[in-house]
Write an enzyme that holds these catalytic residues in place. Sequence first.
Site, mmCIF file in Angstrom:
data_model
loop_
_atom_site.group_PDB
_atom_site.id
_atom_site.type_symbol
_atom_site.label_atom_id
_atom_site.label_comp_id
_atom_site.label_asym_id
_atom_site.label_seq_id
_atom_site.Cartn_x
_atom_site.Cartn_y
_atom_site.Cartn_z
ATOM 1 N N HIS A 167 62.915 71.067 29.644
ATOM 2 C CA HIS A 167 62.286 69.886 30.267
ATOM 3 C C HIS A 167 61.152 70.390 31.172
ATOM 4 O O HIS A 167 61.334 71.384 31.885
ATOM 5 C CB HIS A 167 63.346 69.136 31.094
ATOM 6 C CG HIS A 167 62.850 67.863 31.692
ATOM 7 N ND1 HIS A 167 61.971 67.839 32.751
ATOM 8 C CD2 HIS A 167 63.104 66.570 31.388
ATOM 9 C CE1 HIS A 167 61.698 66.600 33.073
ATOM 10 N NE2 HIS A 167 62.383 65.798 32.249
ATOM 11 N N CYS A 226 69.196 89.408 52.364
ATOM 12 C CA CYS A 226 68.352 88.280 52.763
ATOM 13 C C CYS A 226 68.991 86.944 52.432
ATOM 14 O O CYS A 226 69.273 86.147 53.312
ATOM 15 C CB CYS A 226 67.013 88.369 52.040
ATOM 16 S SG CYS A 226 66.273 89.986 52.133
ATOM 17 N N LYS A 270 59.762 81.264 56.233
ATOM 18 C CA LYS A 270 60.530 82.371 55.647
ATOM 19 C C LYS A 270 61.957 81.920 55.303
ATOM 20 O O LYS A 270 62.488 82.205 54.227
ATOM 21 C CB LYS A 270 60.567 83.534 56.641
ATOM 22 C CG LYS A 270 61.612 84.590 56.363
ATOM 23 C CD LYS A 270 61.244 85.407 55.161
ATOM 24 C CE LYS A 270 62.410 86.264 54.726
ATOM 25 N NZ LYS A 270 62.062 87.209 53.687
ATOM 26 N N TYR A 291 63.646 99.310 54.502
ATOM 27 C CA TYR A 291 63.040 98.867 53.248
ATOM 28 C C TYR A 291 61.715 98.129 53.449
ATOM 29 O O TYR A 291 60.892 98.079 52.543
ATOM 30 C CB TYR A 291 64.017 97.974 52.471
ATOM 31 C CG TYR A 291 64.905 98.766 51.545
ATOM 32 C CD1 TYR A 291 64.522 99.009 50.235
ATOM 33 C CD2 TYR A 291 66.112 99.288 51.991
ATOM 34 C CE1 TYR A 291 65.318 99.747 49.380
ATOM 35 C CE2 TYR A 291 66.922 100.025 51.146
ATOM 36 C CZ TYR A 291 66.524 100.252 49.834
ATOM 37 O OH TYR A 291 67.311 100.994 48.997
ATOM 38 N N ILE A 292 61.522 97.517 54.626
ATOM 39 C CA ILE A 292 60.264 96.819 54.885
ATOM 40 C C ILE A 292 59.336 97.673 55.746
ATOM 41 O O ILE A 292 58.170 97.879 55.418
ATOM 42 C CB ILE A 292 60.536 95.459 55.581
ATOM 43 C CG1 ILE A 292 61.425 94.590 54.680
ATOM 44 C CG2 ILE A 292 59.227 94.753 55.928
ATOM 45 C CD1 ILE A 292 60.874 94.305 53.308
ATOM 46 N N TYR A 344 73.524 94.860 44.234
ATOM 47 C CA TYR A 344 73.595 93.398 44.308
ATOM 48 C C TYR A 344 72.783 92.707 43.225
ATOM 49 O O TYR A 344 72.979 91.522 42.968
ATOM 50 C CB TYR A 344 73.200 92.894 45.697
ATOM 51 C CG TYR A 344 71.716 92.830 45.985
ATOM 52 C CD1 TYR A 344 71.006 93.947 46.415
ATOM 53 C CD2 TYR A 344 71.010 91.640 45.840
ATOM 54 C CE1 TYR A 344 69.656 93.878 46.684
ATOM 55 C CE2 TYR A 344 69.657 91.559 46.108
ATOM 56 C CZ TYR A 344 68.982 92.682 46.535
ATOM 57 O OH TYR A 344 67.635 92.615 46.791
ATOM 58 N N LYS A 345 71.866 93.468 42.579
ATOM 59 C CA LYS A 345 71.138 92.874 41.444
ATOM 60 C C LYS A 345 70.626 93.998 40.550
ATOM 61 O O LYS A 345 70.751 95.182 40.885
ATOM 62 C CB LYS A 345 70.021 91.965 41.917
ATOM 63 C CG LYS A 345 68.889 92.662 42.632
ATOM 64 C CD LYS A 345 67.801 91.652 42.921
ATOM 65 C CE LYS A 345 66.554 92.344 43.427
ATOM 66 N NZ LYS A 345 65.467 91.402 43.651
HETATM 67 N N1 SAJ Z 1 70.787 85.697 41.810
HETATM 68 C C1 SAJ Z 1 71.579 84.904 41.001
HETATM 69 N N2 SAJ Z 1 70.974 84.042 40.130
HETATM 70 C C2 SAJ Z 1 69.616 83.955 40.026
HETATM 71 C C3 SAJ Z 1 68.812 84.756 40.864
HETATM 72 C C4 SAJ Z 1 69.425 85.620 41.754
HETATM 73 O O1 SAJ Z 1 72.807 84.954 41.053
HETATM 74 O O2 SAJ Z 1 69.139 83.174 39.189
HETATM 75 C C5 SAJ Z 1 71.408 86.627 42.776
HETATM 76 C C6 SAJ Z 1 71.035 88.077 42.545
HETATM 77 O O3 SAJ Z 1 71.844 88.664 41.575
HETATM 78 C C7 SAJ Z 1 71.261 88.663 43.919
HETATM 79 C C8 SAJ Z 1 70.864 87.535 44.851
HETATM 80 O O4 SAJ Z 1 70.905 86.347 44.057
HETATM 81 O O5 SAJ Z 1 72.622 88.978 44.124
HETATM 82 C C9 SAJ Z 1 69.508 87.670 45.492
HETATM 83 O O6 SAJ Z 1 68.566 88.224 44.582
HETATM 84 P P1 SAJ Z 1 67.061 87.707 44.474
HETATM 85 O O7 SAJ Z 1 66.389 88.511 43.436
HETATM 86 O O8 SAJ Z 1 67.033 86.244 44.304
HETATM 87 O O9 SAJ Z 1 66.435 87.966 45.912
HETATM 88 P P2 SAJ Z 1 66.365 89.233 46.923
HETATM 89 O O10 SAJ Z 1 67.445 89.072 47.934
HETATM 90 O O11 SAJ Z 1 66.296 90.521 46.215
HETATM 91 O O12 SAJ Z 1 64.937 88.948 47.620
HETATM 92 C C10 SAJ Z 1 64.708 87.685 48.240
HETATM 93 C C11 SAJ Z 1 63.345 87.140 47.756
HETATM 94 N N3 SAJ Z 1 63.201 85.758 48.146
HETATM 95 C C12 SAJ Z 1 62.865 84.784 47.248
HETATM 96 O O13 SAJ Z 1 62.710 85.011 46.072
HETATM 97 C C13 SAJ Z 1 62.676 83.409 47.783
HETATM 98 C C14 SAJ Z 1 62.215 87.974 48.348
HETATM 99 O O14 SAJ Z 1 60.947 87.429 48.019
HETATM 100 C C15 SAJ Z 1 62.361 88.051 49.874
HETATM 101 O O15 SAJ Z 1 61.317 88.810 50.477
HETATM 102 C C16 SAJ Z 1 63.688 88.723 50.148
HETATM 103 O O16 SAJ Z 1 64.729 87.862 49.651
HETATM 104 C C17 SAJ Z 1 63.808 88.906 51.657
HETATM 105 O O17 SAJ Z 1 63.642 90.047 52.133
HETATM 106 O O18 SAJ Z 1 63.992 87.921 52.376
#
Ligand code: SAJ
Length: 465
Positions: free
Chosen positions: A282, A298, A244, A10-11, A354-355
């Site tokens: 807020h 990740c 990171k 993916y990267i 997963y999302k």
């Molecule tokens: N999730 C929640 N609640 C939220 C946000 C997310 O439950 O409010 C869950 C999502 O459903 C999912 C998981 O968290 O299961 C992760 O999803 P995500 O959209 O937060 O992140 P990733 O894993 O798709 O991508 C992250 C990103 N990191 C950050 O936002 C700090 C991305 O920028 C990174 O490059 C990526 O990890 C990575 O490759 O490390």
Amino acid sequence: MRICVLGLGYIGFPTACLLAHAGHQVVGVDIRESIVERLRNGQIHITDETGLVELAQAVLRSGALQVSTTPVEADAFIVCVPTPLTVSTDAGGASAMSNSVAHRASLAEVAAGVEDNGVLPSHVGNSVARPTVDLSYVQAAVESIVPVLQSGNLVIVESTVPPGTTEHFVLTIFERHGWNREDILLAHAPERVIPGAIMREMIENDRVVGGLTPQATKAAWELYATLIKGRILTTDATTAEFVKLIENTYRDVNIALANELARVAEHLGIDVQESIAMANRHPRVNILNPGPGVGGHCIPIDPHFLIERAPGLTPLIQTARAVNDGMTEHVVTMVDKLSKQENLRRWVILGVAYKSDVGDERNSPALEIAGRLESRGYSVAMHDPFIERFNRPLDGLVNGVDGLLLVTDHSLYLKLDPEDVGSRMARRFLVDTRLCLDAHAWKEHGFVVRRLGDGRSMLSTAHAR
Ligand code: SAJ
């Protein structure tokens, strides 16, 4: 520039395509022969990132991107291979990879430095089994470039790794083959792109690069400057690795807070979503969304790389991981309780990825929830429009079932017609773990709706048709 990208996942794959598009002569390397073979025939293996397939086909056709199972001579090598977690059961608590003497020695070097600060390294004097990084793919990738390496080459590690890995693990491999830190320009430049928007973020996001020497940092900066519109921030390699990890740890901890608040709200008989929306008005509060657990490759992984380096200093990070991991069991308990009260047996899980709106099922809470429900005797069918083996017609799948369990908030599910779906079901029950469906609309069509973090919905006495 001639660039060799190791790992076409993916990267690595989007990186290789974009660098080829930016005018470099790129060879993408992957040990999976089937993928290399398919790419040679113009068949793209990653199809859910907007714009990637078209770009990949263009650069493969033009010859700017070539693919291979082994590295070739190049000016720069970029390592984009996986760094999964492994749970060790040995007394040292180190990863499976550390059975190699070289790895054990290099980690010990890192630990020696950390111990001075009073932190107990996870693999020293610790008999607790703890997840640790598996660096075997990094080691294999780095060793594979040794035969084609030349003095002055730039080597960039993009894979996410524990702090100190580039300096104390990767460099050690080169040193064993007679190179030193001045011969090779070695740097770490973590990827930060979000699945679902990789092609845009890879160009627009700011980037952090950290070399082992100022020359290495400069060379890495110059390479990324040919690709990136965002700022390129420079530092040392260990800081880049740390940055990171703290980004993803920040997100994990904040999602854990939202999840914990959801459970408190259930206990208090109030609605967490309503409460968070008001709190977020807020000016200095921004609470994230609770959900069925944190998936992907990740966020559930990276905090462990920090914990591994400093287990005694990371109680908050460890607790956040436990809170998020505990959400799947919480959802299962919700469904189980409701099912026992109402005599429900057949469930359909909506969303396996997963999302939302991606086809990636790595560490997906849905798979774990399904397994746990099945082991409690429920019949569970799964649906996901983005994952081929779960992309079956929903009409047929909901036929005769008792309940819908929404785990992933794919856009498609927001458009479902409650009457149309309900008319095919035996009973009308809905559990929404993402707080994304219009509960009123579903209730109007006779559904009993339970929402994660909504204590009021759990007190509801309304009865399904
Ligand atoms: N999730 C929640 N609640 C939220 C946000 C997310 O439950 O409010 C869950 C999502 O459903 C999912 C998981 O968290 O299961 C992760 O999803 P995500 O959209 O937060 O992140 P990733 O894993 O798709 O991508 C992250 C990103 N990191 C950050 O936002 C700090 C991305 O920028 C990174 O490059 C990526 O990890 C990575 O490759 O490390």
